[in-house]
Design a protein around this motif. Structure first.
Motif, short mmCIF file in Angstrom:
data_model
loop_
_atom_site.label_atom_id
_atom_site.label_comp_id
_atom_site.label_asym_id
_atom_site.label_seq_id
_atom_site.Cartn_x
_atom_site.Cartn_y
_atom_site.Cartn_z
N TRP A 184 -4.20 1.92 -2.01
CA TRP A 184 -3.85 3.34 -2.11
C TRP A 184 -4.82 4.08 -1.19
CZ3 TRP A 184 -6.93 7.46 -3.48
CH2 TRP A 184 -6.29 8.66 -3.81
N THR A 185 -4.31 4.81 -0.19
CA THR A 185 -5.19 5.43 0.79
C THR A 185 -4.73 6.82 1.21
OG1 THR A 185 -5.69 3.24 1.70
CG2 THR A 185 -6.30 5.12 3.04
N PRO A 186 -5.58 7.84 1.01
CA PRO A 186 -5.29 9.16 1.59
C PRO A 186 -5.78 9.19 3.04
CG PRO A 186 -7.20 9.30 0.14
CD PRO A 186 -6.71 7.89 0.09
N PHE A 187 -4.99 9.78 3.92
CA PHE A 187 -5.34 9.94 5.33
C PHE A 187 -5.51 11.41 5.64
CE2 PHE A 187 -3.73 5.70 5.56
CZ PHE A 187 -4.14 5.15 6.76
N PRO A 188 -6.28 11.76 6.68
CA PRO A 188 -6.36 13.17 7.10
C PRO A 188 -4.97 13.67 7.50
CG PRO A 188 -7.95 11.81 8.31
CD PRO A 188 -7.07 10.88 7.54
N GLY B 273 0.81 -1.21 0.00
CA GLY B 273 0.00 0.00 0.00
C GLY B 273 0.84 1.26 0.00
N ILE B 274 0.24 2.33 -0.47
CA ILE B 274 0.82 3.67 -0.46
C ILE B 274 -0.16 4.54 0.32
CG2 ILE B 274 1.56 5.65 -1.84
CD1 ILE B 274 3.20 3.10 -2.38
N PHE B 275 0.31 5.14 1.40
CA PHE B 275 -0.54 5.95 2.26
C PHE B 275 0.06 7.35 2.36
CE2 PHE B 275 -0.49 1.61 4.34
CZ PHE B 275 -1.57 1.14 3.62
N PHE B 276 -0.78 8.38 2.31
CA PHE B 276 -0.27 9.75 2.41
C PHE B 276 -1.28 10.65 3.09
CE2 PHE B 276 -2.54 9.39 -1.53
CZ PHE B 276 -3.22 10.59 -1.68
N LYS B 277 -0.77 11.72 3.68
CA LYS B 277 -1.62 12.69 4.37
C LYS B 277 -2.09 13.75 3.38
CE LYS B 277 0.84 12.42 8.77
NZ LYS B 277 1.58 13.22 9.78
N THR C 98 -3.74 12.89 11.00
CA THR C 98 -3.62 11.52 11.49
C THR C 98 -2.37 11.33 12.33
OG1 THR C 98 -3.69 9.18 10.89
CG2 THR C 98 -2.41 10.63 9.46
N LYS C 99 -2.47 10.51 13.33
CA LYS C 99 -1.32 10.14 14.15
C LYS C 99 -0.80 8.76 13.73
CE LYS C 99 -1.84 13.73 16.87
NZ LYS C 99 -1.44 14.94 16.26
N TYR C 100 -1.45 8.15 12.74
CA TYR C 100 -1.12 6.79 12.31
C TYR C 100 0.30 6.66 11.79
CZ TYR C 100 -1.87 2.13 10.33
OH TYR C 100 -1.78 0.80 10.04
N PHE C 101 0.87 7.73 11.24
CA PHE C 101 2.21 7.66 10.67
C PHE C 101 3.30 7.88 11.74
CE2 PHE C 101 0.77 9.23 6.19
CZ PHE C 101 -0.16 8.21 6.14
N GLY C 102 2.89 8.29 12.96
CA GLY C 102 3.83 8.55 14.04
C GLY C 102 4.55 7.29 14.49
N PRO C 103 5.75 7.39 14.97
CA PRO C 103 6.45 8.60 15.37
C PRO C 103 7.13 9.36 14.23
CG PRO C 103 7.82 6.71 15.88
CD PRO C 103 6.52 6.19 15.32
N ASP D 214 4.85 12.72 5.69
CA ASP D 214 3.47 12.77 5.24
C ASP D 214 3.07 11.53 4.44
OD1 ASP D 214 3.09 15.23 6.43
OD2 ASP D 214 3.51 16.35 4.60
N PHE D 215 3.91 10.50 4.48
CA PHE D 215 3.61 9.29 3.73
C PHE D 215 4.06 8.07 4.53
CE2 PHE D 215 7.99 10.16 2.90
CZ PHE D 215 8.58 8.91 2.90
#
Length: 125
Positions: free
Chosen positions: A55-59, A9-13, A62-67, A71-72
């Protein structure tokens, strides 16, 4: 041991995930679903085995990409996640969380050499 078998997957803010998904659907023909878009394909090693890439855009909040502050986040498909995590621990790789299991596979997050969060996924295809 085979490690990564493909891109899962490719995820981005972004500011507005719904608007972004609609834009990509309208202008680039992405097949939208509630999670973004899924691309189905067949594995090279076994051309009868169907797989997918998400393929998913995130708000942007989002804190999902932390730490990671990036932005991806890239999700890699792997085989035998438990064995891979043990090997990565021995190699000094930062494991962010524990392996979680869902009906569609197992997941864990690691940090790469520059602190980018990476998602590892052992799919249950």
């Amino acid at each position: 041991m085979k490690k990564v078998t493909g891109i899962g997957g490719i995820f981005f803010k972004c500011k507005d995930p719904k608007k972004m998904t609609a834009w990509y659907q309208k202008h680039l023909g992405l097949p939208a679903n509630p999670y973004g878009a899924s691309f189905e394909w067949y594995e090279g090693d076994d051309s009868t085995k169907k797989a997918q890439t998400q393929w998913t855009p995130f708000p942007e909040t989002t804190k999902y990409f932390g730490p990671s502050a990036q932005d991806f986040m890239i999700n890699y498909r792997v085989e035998n996640l438990e064995a891979l995590v043990e090997e990565l621990k021995k190699e000094g790789v930062t494991i962010v969380d524990k392996i979680e299991t869902y009906d569609y596979g197992k997941f864990v997050h690691i940090l790469d050499a520059e602190g980018n969060k990476v998602e590892l996924w052992e799919p249950k295809d």
